[in-house]
Design a protein around this motif. Structure first.
Motif, PDB file in Angstrom:
ATOM      1  N   VAL A 236       0.828  -1.212   0.000  1.00 47.14           N
ATOM      2  CA  VAL A 236       0.000   0.000   0.000  1.00 47.14           C
ATOM      3  C   VAL A 236       0.861   1.261   0.000  1.00 47.14           C
ATOM      4  N   PHE A 237       1.873   1.302   0.885  1.00 49.09           N
ATOM      5  CA  PHE A 237       2.724   2.484   1.037  1.00 49.09           C
ATOM      6  C   PHE A 237       4.123   2.253   0.477  1.00 49.09           C
ATOM      7  N   ARG A 238       4.694   3.303  -0.072  1.00 48.12           N
ATOM      8  CA  ARG A 238       6.127   3.315  -0.303  1.00 48.12           C
ATOM      9  C   ARG A 238       6.823   3.495   1.047  1.00 48.12           C
ATOM     10  N   PRO A 239       8.103   3.132   1.181  1.00 48.70           N
ATOM     11  CA  PRO A 239       8.793   3.302   2.456  1.00 48.70           C
ATOM     12  C   PRO A 239       8.680   4.736   2.960  1.00 48.70           C
ATOM     13  N   VAL A 240       8.408   4.888   4.243  1.00 50.48           N
ATOM     14  CA  VAL A 240       8.190   6.222   4.816  1.00 50.48           C
ATOM     15  C   VAL A 240       9.385   7.140   4.576  1.00 50.48           C
ATOM     16  N   GLN A 241      10.584   6.552   4.545  1.00 54.36           N
ATOM     17  CA  GLN A 241      11.781   7.361   4.312  1.00 54.36           C
ATOM     18  C   GLN A 241      11.758   8.048   2.950  1.00 54.36           C
ATOM     19  N   GLU A 242      10.931   7.542   2.039  1.00 53.19           N
ATOM     20  CA  GLU A 242      10.859   8.119   0.694  1.00 53.19           C
ATOM     21  C   GLU A 242       9.725   9.134   0.539  1.00 53.19           C
ATOM     22  N   TRP A 243       8.907   9.288   1.574  1.00 49.58           N
ATOM     23  CA  TRP A 243       7.774  10.205   1.460  1.00 49.58           C
ATOM     24  C   TRP A 243       8.251  11.644   1.294  1.00 49.58           C
ATOM     25  N   GLN A 244       7.558  12.368   0.437  1.00 50.48           N
ATOM     26  CA  GLN A 244       7.811  13.800   0.278  1.00 50.48           C
ATOM     27  C   GLN A 244       6.710  14.558   1.018  1.00 50.48           C
ATOM     28  N   ILE A 245       7.089  15.121   2.157  1.00 51.96           N
ATOM     29  CA  ILE A 245       6.129  15.791   3.029  1.00 51.96           C
ATOM     30  C   ILE A 245       6.450  17.276   3.055  1.00 51.96           C
ATOM     31  N   PHE A 246       5.413  18.091   2.893  1.00 51.71           N
ATOM     32  CA  PHE A 246       5.626  19.531   2.828  1.00 51.71           C
ATOM     33  C   PHE A 246       4.672  20.272   3.755  1.00 51.71           C
ATOM     34  N   ARG A 247       5.206  21.300   4.387  1.00 53.66           N
ATOM     35  CA  ARG A 247       4.394  22.251   5.146  1.00 53.66           C
ATOM     36  C   ARG A 247       4.134  23.445   4.235  1.00 53.66           C
ATOM     37  N   VAL A 248       2.865  23.864   4.137  1.00 49.61           N
ATOM     38  CA  VAL A 248       2.520  25.030   3.313  1.00 49.61           C
ATOM     39  C   VAL A 248       2.736  26.270   4.170  1.00 49.61           C
ATOM     40  N   THR A 249       3.774  27.013   3.872  1.00 51.27           N
ATOM     41  CA  THR A 249       4.201  28.097   4.766  1.00 51.27           C
ATOM     42  C   THR A 249       3.203  29.241   4.827  1.00 51.27           C
ATOM     43  N   THR A 250       2.386  29.397   3.796  1.00 50.58           N
ATOM     44  CA  THR A 250       1.399  30.485   3.808  1.00 50.58           C
ATOM     45  C   THR A 250       0.140  30.108   4.575  1.00 50.58           C
ATOM     46  N   ARG A 251      -0.002  28.834   4.951  1.00 50.23           N
ATOM     47  CA  ARG A 251      -1.184  28.343   5.656  1.00 50.23           C
ATOM     48  C   ARG A 251      -0.746  27.519   6.854  1.00 50.23           C
ATOM     49  N   PRO A 252      -0.541  28.146   8.023  1.00 54.30           N
ATOM     50  CA  PRO A 252      -0.053  27.428   9.201  1.00 54.30           C
ATOM     51  C   PRO A 252      -0.910  26.205   9.518  1.00 54.30           C
ATOM     52  N   GLY A 253      -0.244  25.067   9.674  1.00 62.22           N
ATOM     53  CA  GLY A 253      -0.945  23.839  10.022  1.00 62.22           C
ATOM     54  C   GLY A 253      -1.359  22.992   8.828  1.00 62.22           C
ATOM     55  N   LEU A 254      -1.113  23.475   7.609  1.00 65.58           N
ATOM     56  CA  LEU A 254      -1.507  22.728   6.413  1.00 65.58           C
ATOM     57  C   LEU A 254      -0.312  21.935   5.887  1.00 65.58           C
ATOM     58  N   PHE A 255      -0.507  20.622   5.711  1.00 64.26           N
ATOM     59  CA  PHE A 255       0.534  19.739   5.199  1.00 64.26           C
ATOM     60  C   PHE A 255       0.033  19.025   3.945  1.00 64.26           C
ATOM     61  N   VAL A 256       0.959  18.738   3.045  1.00 61.29           N
ATOM     62  CA  VAL A 256       0.647  17.930   1.869  1.00 61.29           C
ATOM     63  C   VAL A 256       1.714  16.854   1.732  1.00 61.29           C
ATOM     64  N   ILE A 257       1.269  15.619   1.519  1.00 66.72           N
ATOM     65  CA  ILE A 257       2.187  14.515   1.233  1.00 66.72           C
ATOM     66  C   ILE A 257       1.991  14.152  -0.229  1.00 66.72           C
ATOM     67  N   ALA A 258       3.079  14.175  -0.994  1.00 65.25           N
ATOM     68  CA  ALA A 258       3.005  13.894  -2.421  1.00 65.25           C
ATOM     69  C   ALA A 258       2.984  12.383  -2.670  1.00 65.25           C
ATOM     70  N   ASN A 259       1.798  11.857  -2.857  1.00 63.70           N
ATOM     71  CA  ASN A 259       1.576  10.460  -3.228  1.00 63.70           C
ATOM     72  C   ASN A 259       2.484   9.456  -2.517  1.00 63.70           C
ATOM     73  N   PRO A 260       2.162   9.095  -1.267  1.00 58.01           N
ATOM     74  CA  PRO A 260       2.953   8.077  -0.569  1.00 58.01           C
ATOM     75  C   PRO A 260       2.565   6.649  -0.944  1.00 58.01           C
ATOM     76  N   PHE A 261       1.614   6.468  -1.865  1.00 51.76           N
ATOM     77  CA  PHE A 261       1.072   5.147  -2.170  1.00 51.76           C
ATOM     78  C   PHE A 261       1.835   4.439  -3.293  1.00 51.76           C
ATOM     79  N   THR A 262       1.826   3.121  -3.231  1.00 62.62           N
ATOM     80  CA  THR A 262       2.250   2.325  -4.372  1.00 62.62           C
ATOM     81  C   THR A 262       1.108   2.322  -5.389  1.00 62.62           C
TER      82      THR A 262
END
Length: 326
Positions: A47-73
């Motif tokens: 289901v998931f790619r290895p967590v070490q490969e996840w691309q996780i981003f904080r949206v600096t203009t929106r405090p508390g908003l995070f986006v993970i770029a497709n962590p799925f297989t």
């Protein structure tokens, strides 16, 4: 300000430019890469790619908003597409069709079964577009904007495991998935600006998973007068609204086809195609029905948004908000 942005991205003639839509991971946009929170235990590698490969981003203009770029297989994406179309609209979950047909399972609770018997592709597409939402766990009352203890169903265990893993990676180890709304968006449909405030615990994250066709996600501030940011969400992307962003106005003004993405932007369809390494074979849950599932997601977007309804240690809902706490 928010409504102006919504109307701009919703427009059909002329269609909006996507030049100012934030592309997850692009260094020229306000995304700050962060490391995954360490989590112990194991997760399903199909289901998931290895967590070490996840691309996780904080949206600096929106405090508390995070986006993970497709962590799925690819197999992971196909699994959740199948669950969203075969399992989640089924009894005892409520759908918009359940309300229309008075609970007649031949339509509202047997949507997939009915769809799979149709031999004409145009007929299937027309019927498929009738499904707009289904509710999991606490069944949300769309008319009164409330949850009810009397309408609580079991939350799907596999989905609970999935979102607990995502929440833990973002540092929210105590997140408890108790309700979800699965939205089904045929290309061209929209979701108007709103805030989510029906849950008793508004400090817990709201996790949103996207599958199928791309969409523009719009998020502003706590009033409609504030400027909004537009973010491109593609299949497999995960968005988490936490902290201040949890009560911000947000909307989906545009769902469009993969082919309409700007040149050079990776296509959604490539994210769920089987690979040749043997690690992403078609999941048994969808092998039999994959051709129909693929037909659906080539024209629609699926969004699973998961919430924690109760406060920590709270046992049941109370309509007066005087919740019973252990």
């Amino acid at each position: 300000m928010f409504q102006c942005a919504f109307k701009y991205y919703k427009a059909k003639k002329p269609p909006p430019s996507l030049n100012h839509v934030l592309l997850v991971g692009d260094d020229s946009y306000p995304f700050q890469a962060i490391e995954a929170n360490f989590i112990g235990g194991t997760w399903d590698a199909s289901v998931f790619r290895p967590v070490q490969e996840w691309q996780i981003f904080r949206v600096t203009t929106r405090p508390g908003l995070f986006v993970i770029a497709n962590p799925f297989t690819p197999a992971g994406q196909r699994h959740w597409m199948a669950a969203s179309l075969i399992d989640y609209p089924a009894h005892p979950n409520t759908t918009n069709l359940s309300a229309i047909d008075g609970g007649n399972r031949s339509l509202g609770n047997g949507w997939w079964q009915t769809l799979s018997t149709m031999s004409n592709s145009l007929e299937r597409r027309k019927f498929a577009s009738k499904l707009r939402w289904s509710t999991l766990g606490y069944q949300y009352d769309w008319s009164n904007k409330v949850y009810a203890e009397s309408r609580k169903q079991m939350f799907p265990p596999d989905l609970a495991k999935l979102v607990r893993t995502i929440a833990a990676v973002l540092g929210f180890e105590r997140f408890s998935p108790e309700a979800a709304i699965v939205n089904y968006y045929p290309v061209g449909t929209t979701l108007a600006g709103h805030t989510d405030h029906s849950e008793d615990d508004l400090t817990a994250p709201l996790l949103s998973l996207s599958f199928g066709q791309p969409a523009v996600f719009l998020i502003g501030g706590t009033s409609r007068d504030e400027q909004a940011d537009a973010i491109l969400l593609r299949s497999g992307d995960v968005l988490a609204m936490t902290g201040a962003s949890r009560q911000c106005y947000h909307a989906v003004p545009r769902v469009f086809l993969d082919s309409d993405l700007p040149e050079g932007v990776g296509k959604c369809n490539d994210r769920w195609k089987p690979t040749n390494d043997g690690s992403s074979e078609t999941d048994p849950i969808c092998e039999k029905d994959w051709s129909l599932i693929d037909e659906y997601v080539q024209q629609c977007r699926i969004n699973i948004n998961v919430r924690q309804v109760l406060k920590e240690n709270q046992q049941v809902l109370d309509s007066s908000k005087n919740a019973e706490v252990s």
